[in-house]
Design a protein around this motif. Structure first.
Motif, PDB file in Angstrom:
ATOM      1  N   ARG A 156      -7.311 -14.089  10.773  1.00 30.75           N
ATOM      2  CA  ARG A 156      -6.574 -14.604   9.606  1.00 30.75           C
ATOM      3  C   ARG A 156      -5.525 -13.597   9.162  1.00 30.75           C
ATOM      4  NH1 ARG A 156      -6.462 -14.240   4.060  1.00 30.75           N
ATOM      5  NH2 ARG A 156      -8.188 -12.753   3.873  1.00 30.75           N
ATOM      6  N   GLU A 180      -2.713 -13.432  11.789  1.00 28.96           N
ATOM      7  CA  GLU A 180      -1.825 -14.600  11.691  1.00 28.96           C
ATOM      8  C   GLU A 180      -0.872 -14.449  10.506  1.00 28.96           C
ATOM      9  OE1 GLU A 180      -4.683 -17.715  11.459  1.00 28.96           O
ATOM     10  OE2 GLU A 180      -4.792 -18.007  13.643  1.00 28.96           O
ATOM     11  N   HIS A 181      -1.381 -13.904   9.421  1.00 29.86           N
ATOM     12  CA  HIS A 181      -0.528 -13.619   8.249  1.00 29.86           C
ATOM     13  C   HIS A 181       0.579 -12.638   8.640  1.00 29.86           C
ATOM     14  CE1 HIS A 181       0.325 -12.867   3.945  1.00 29.86           C
ATOM     15  NE2 HIS A 181       0.503 -11.618   4.318  1.00 29.86           N
ATOM     16  N   ASP A 216       1.852 -12.107  11.636  1.00 30.88           N
ATOM     17  CA  ASP A 216       2.809 -12.745  12.544  1.00 30.88           C
ATOM     18  C   ASP A 216       3.731 -13.695  11.784  1.00 30.88           C
ATOM     19  OD1 ASP A 216       3.598 -13.024  15.382  1.00 30.88           O
ATOM     20  OD2 ASP A 216       3.007 -15.118  15.099  1.00 30.88           O
ATOM     21  N   ARG A 217       3.177 -14.386  10.809  1.00 27.19           N
ATOM     22  CA  ARG A 217       3.968 -15.341  10.028  1.00 27.19           C
ATOM     23  C   ARG A 217       5.054 -14.637   9.225  1.00 27.19           C
ATOM     24  NH1 ARG A 217       0.028 -17.258   7.179  1.00 27.19           N
ATOM     25  NH2 ARG A 217      -0.569 -18.707   8.831  1.00 27.19           N
ATOM     26  N   PHE A 218       4.751 -13.454   8.707  1.00 24.92           N
ATOM     27  CA  PHE A 218       5.704 -12.745   7.851  1.00 24.92           C
ATOM     28  C   PHE A 218       6.350 -11.549   8.558  1.00 24.92           C
ATOM     29  CE2 PHE A 218       2.982 -15.016   4.860  1.00 24.92           C
ATOM     30  CZ  PHE A 218       3.936 -15.629   4.062  1.00 24.92           C
ATOM     31  N   ASN A 219       6.258 -11.547   9.891  1.00 20.87           N
ATOM     32  CA  ASN A 219       6.964 -10.552  10.721  1.00 20.87           C
ATOM     33  C   ASN A 219       6.572  -9.114  10.373  1.00 20.87           C
ATOM     34  OD1 ASN A 219       8.751  -9.923  12.831  1.00 20.87           O
ATOM     35  ND2 ASN A 219      10.426  -9.524  11.407  1.00 20.87           N
ATOM     36  N   GLU A 274      -5.284 -15.710  20.800  1.00 15.69           N
ATOM     37  CA  GLU A 274      -4.234 -15.714  19.795  1.00 15.69           C
ATOM     38  C   GLU A 274      -3.428 -14.413  19.781  1.00 15.69           C
ATOM     39  OE1 GLU A 274      -3.397 -18.496  17.956  1.00 15.69           O
ATOM     40  OE2 GLU A 274      -4.793 -19.305  19.448  1.00 15.69           O
ATOM     41  N   LYS A 280      -0.392 -14.352  21.801  1.00 14.93           N
ATOM     42  CA  LYS A 280       0.695 -15.222  21.348  1.00 14.93           C
ATOM     43  C   LYS A 280       1.586 -14.574  20.290  1.00 14.93           C
ATOM     44  CE  LYS A 280      -1.862 -19.577  21.969  1.00 14.93           C
ATOM     45  NZ  LYS A 280      -2.346 -20.777  21.232  1.00 14.93           N
ATOM     46  N   PHE A 281       1.064 -13.593  19.585  1.00  8.01           N
ATOM     47  CA  PHE A 281       1.804 -13.048  18.441  1.00  8.01           C
ATOM     48  C   PHE A 281       3.107 -12.386  18.893  1.00  8.01           C
ATOM     49  CE2 PHE A 281      -2.539 -12.477  16.274  1.00  8.01           C
ATOM     50  CZ  PHE A 281      -2.470 -13.760  15.749  1.00  8.01           C
ATOM     51  N   GLU A 282       4.148 -12.606  18.114  1.00  7.59           N
ATOM     52  CA  GLU A 282       5.463 -12.059  18.456  1.00  7.59           C
ATOM     53  C   GLU A 282       5.695 -10.677  17.866  1.00  7.59           C
ATOM     54  OE1 GLU A 282       8.476 -14.907  17.469  1.00  7.59           O
ATOM     55  OE2 GLU A 282       7.960 -16.184  19.180  1.00  7.59           O
TER      56      GLU A 282
END
Length: 326
Positions: free
Chosen positions: A145, A148-149, A151-154, A187, A190-192
């Motif tokens: 979690r 993912e946070h 990755d979402r906010f770079n 996952e 997958k993270f950028e």
């Protein structure tokens, strides 16, 4: 022999005796005003020589003992020391908040990041509360979690590995331990954003790998990283946990072995005597390495980062068979 050290490993005792004698002479010199400078100088040189002799020739079993030292800096110790700001986040949003995994948002070297890792206790009571750093499925779901946070906010991800293994209790299986770890592995590929993973103590089994997929995998000099704790390996192979030393030799758990096998990317030197002997210096070494590694990985494009991360782990385990003639 009594010592001013809070905890002594067996092979550290000769060094502790010299240090105790040195402290006694220093106290005597201070009380009496007599000149013991020569004796102090000789004992300091002897202690330094003995420390170097001990910590440059550790066996894999002794390395494991250092990695498990109760005074060794933990995930929270490092996070709080290297970050400019730190705010811990809790819960997996599924009803659990595993204390064996800690994580949150931080500012590192002026940059927002997410930091997380396994957290052991400092004493028996704390270890029981933290389940000895062995995470439940909820712990890995909390970790993913947070990632993912990030990755979402770079925000780059910094993970700190310090666990003998994932929790292997019946309830862990009932709540999907294997699935939780496998989900994290998938996952994280997958993270950028950049991911830097550091083994700061004991890296054991899938419990370590569940937060260990990174663009760079770093190990502190006296940390260990293995497919299973040596005691568990010995119990499985020989039905005798007493053969853990033999298992530790065979498993190639030390940083030099893993660097040679291309499983890790870098070994960070520890202060002479181990990270627990000088936590401040150990923190400075780790912070400098993370800044350098993060700069290298951040310079890549997201696609290049993901491709390199994938290929890095695909290459683990590749080997060649040599013929007798070759």
């Amino acid at each position: 022999m009594p010592s001013n050290r809070p905890f002594l490993l067996e092979f550290e005792k000769p060094l502790a005796e010299v240090e105790q004698k040195l402290n006694q002479i220093r106290d005597l010199a201070e009380e009496s005003g007599a000149d013991f400078s020569k004796e102090i100088q000789n004992l300091e040189a002897k202690a330094q020589s003995l420390r170097h002799e001990i910590f440059t020739s550790l066996t894999p079993t002794q390395q494991l003992q250092v990695a498990r030292h109760p005074a060794r800096p933990s995930t929270l110790d490092y996070i709080q020391a290297i970050s400019d700001e730190w705010f811990e986040l809790h819960g997996d949003r599924g009803g659990f908040d595993d204390p064996a995994v800690v994580g949150g948002v931080a500012r590192f070297n002026g940059q927002p990041v997410v930091m997380l890792g396994q957290q052991k206790g400092r004493d028996t009571k704390d270890n029981i509360a933290r389940n000895f750093g062995m995470a439940s499925p909820g712990g890995y779901r909390k970790a993913i979690r947070l990632m993912e946070h990030a990755d979402r906010f770079n925000m780059p991800i910094l993970t700190f590995i310090d666990t003998p293994a994932a929790w292997a209790g019946i309830e862990a299986e009932q709540f999907g331990q294997g699935e939780a770890i496998a989900h994290n592995l998938r996952e994280m590929f997958k993270f950028e954003v950049p991911i830097i993973c550091t083994v700061i103590g004991e890296g054991g089994s899938g419990g370590a790998l569940g937060i260990g997929v990174g663009d760079r995998v770093i190990m502190l000099e006296h940390s260990v990283y293995s497919v299973a704790p040596p005691e568990a390996c010995a119990a499985i192979l020989w039905r005798d946990a007493g053969k853990a030393s033999q298992a530790a030799e065979a498993l190639k758990i030390t940083a030099p072995d893993l660097k040679q096998l291309n499983i890790i990317d870098e070994i960070l030197p520890e202060p002479l005597g181990g990270a627990h002997a000088n936590p401040v210096q150990s923190t400075e070494i780790l912070k400098a390495a993370l800044i350098r590694s993060l700069g290298e990985v951040a310079a890549m494009t997201p696609k290049a980062r993901k491709d390199a991360r994938y290929q890095k782990f695909r290459n683990i385990g590749v080997f060649q068979e040599m013929t007798a003639s070759a």
